[in-house]
Scaffold this active site. Structure first.
Site, PDB file in Angstrom:
ATOM      1  N   GLU A 138       0.774  -1.237   0.000  1.00 30.18           N
ATOM      2  CA  GLU A 138       0.000   0.000   0.000  1.00 30.18           C
ATOM      3  C   GLU A 138       0.810   1.294   0.000  1.00 30.18           C
ATOM      4  O   GLU A 138       0.803   2.054   0.973  1.00 30.18           O
ATOM      5  CB  GLU A 138      -0.977   0.003   1.189  1.00 30.18           C
ATOM      6  CG  GLU A 138      -2.083  -1.030   1.026  1.00 30.18           C
ATOM      7  CD  GLU A 138      -3.184  -0.914   2.054  1.00 30.18           C
ATOM      8  OE1 GLU A 138      -4.238  -1.544   1.832  1.00 30.18           O
ATOM      9  OE2 GLU A 138      -3.006  -0.214   3.078  1.00 30.18           O
ATOM     10  N   VAL A 139       1.479   1.554  -1.097  1.00 30.09           N
ATOM     11  CA  VAL A 139       2.002   2.909  -1.318  1.00 30.09           C
ATOM     12  C   VAL A 139       0.793   3.830  -1.489  1.00 30.09           C
ATOM     13  O   VAL A 139      -0.177   3.471  -2.158  1.00 30.09           O
ATOM     14  CB  VAL A 139       2.909   2.952  -2.561  1.00 30.09           C
ATOM     15  CG1 VAL A 139       3.337   4.381  -2.880  1.00 30.09           C
ATOM     16  CG2 VAL A 139       4.137   2.061  -2.330  1.00 30.09           C
TER      17      VAL A 139
END
Length: 339
Positions: A138-139
């Site tokens: 989850e950038v």
């Protein structure tokens, strides 16, 4: 490696107290046997860099040994494993959009540590035939899209020196949104999978979540419902409600999920890769029968588009399907997840 019907083991080696006592008690080999008995073919294993790497880049052999033990527990049960780096030195999705918390993409030193960690992981696990690698969970930030592409390319090249055929997984920005796979670079690596997470409508799946800014801690949110309802309820969520807010019309809530999955599949195909859903689920504060309805719909969509997936999560962490909240529907949920 099929990676069709999976479950996350969140909260064990990530988002947890990093103590030997916790490591030794939260998950044991018996839990792997339970996942296998339920019918899952793989486990996505989130782990933080704290387990295997110091802030100075020194490796922790005891952490690698723990990962190896888990991979081999899974191999004994015929289960594959995704080693998912959930938190890296200088990057934690919980610190989204905070310059002081997320410095990975502005720090050459931290990027070097990131590449070095994956070089070592790939060296140590290249021969574990049931292991896959997920580069980073989850950038978030919009401005990270291009620096993330550049770091992916650099890291993948390093991994391939040690593990030329191990599946490698990565996703786009905005918490691995299905709508941001399109921002990833095209790949000619046939062992790459592009991942997304599916928690839409977020106002339903994360209702009453204390950690989501703007979320009412007391209000029940229904499923199914139409998009006007979800759009109105999502206004207080700001950026986290973006996918719902950007949806036009007043279609049923199921439609936003199907549209996003279809978009993810098309985008991944254009990039030359398979698509995979690394997380999906409903919080243990949602109405139980509505939860079952949401899972019924999302699994129907996954089957239609042939999407492999891993539910979030096995135990605790507000989503654990082993928890008492799901007792009434657990058998039906597991059937949906593993059919």
């Amino acid at each position: 490696m099929k990676l069709e019907k999976g479950i996350n083991f969140g909260g064990w080696l990530s988002q947890c107290p990093h103590t030997q006592e916790h490591y030794s008690s939260f998950i044991t080999e018996a839990d792997v046997k339970t996942a296998a008995r339920w019918g899952f073919d793989h486990i996505r294993l989130p782990f933080d860099c704290d387990l295997v790497q110091t802030e100075n880049g020194e490796f922790k052999e005891e952490g690698f040994a723990r990962l190896r033990q888990f991979v081999r527990w899974c191999a004994a049960e015929g289960i594959d494993v995704i080693l998912d780096l959930h938190k890296a030195c200088g990057y934690d999705f919980n610190d989204a959009e905070t310059a002081e918390g997320n410095t990975l993409f502005s720090s050459p030193r931290l990027q070097d540590l990131f590449v070095q960690l994956w070089s070592e992981l790939s060296r140590q696990f290249a021969d574990e035939k049931n292991a896959a690698f997920e580069l980073l969970n989850e950038v978030v930030e919009t401005e990270a899209a291009q620096p993330w592409n550049e770091l992916i390319a650099r890291t993948l090249a390093e991994i391939r020196k040690n593990a030329p055929h191990t599946p490698v997984i990565y996703g786009g920005i905005q918490w691995n949104s299905a709508n941001t796979i399109r921002l990833l670079e095209k790949t000619d690596d046939e062992n790459v999978l592009l991942t997304f997470h599916m928690y839409e409508p977020l106002i339903f799946t994360h209702q009453k979540a204390y950690w989501v800014p703007g979320m009412d801690p007391h209000k029940d949110i229904a499923y199914p419902a139409n998009m006007d309802y979800y759009r109105q309820e999502s206004v207080p969520l700001g950026y986290k409600g973006k996918d719902v807010a950007d949806t036009k019309g007043n279609c049923p809530g199921r439609q936003i999920m199907e549209d996003m999955v279809e978009n993810a599949c098309h985008a991944a195909a254009e990039k030359g890769a398979r698509v995979y859903c690394g997380e999906y689920g409903v919080i243990d504060r949602a109405p139980v029968q509505d939860t079952l309805a949401w899972f019924t719909d999302i699994h129907s969509i996954f089957r239609t588009y042939g999407v492999g997936r891993a539910v979030w999560t096995y135990k605790e962490k507000d989503f654990g399907i082993a928890g008492s909240h799901y007792n009434e529907i657990r058998e039906k949920l597991i059937f949906l997840m593993t059919q």
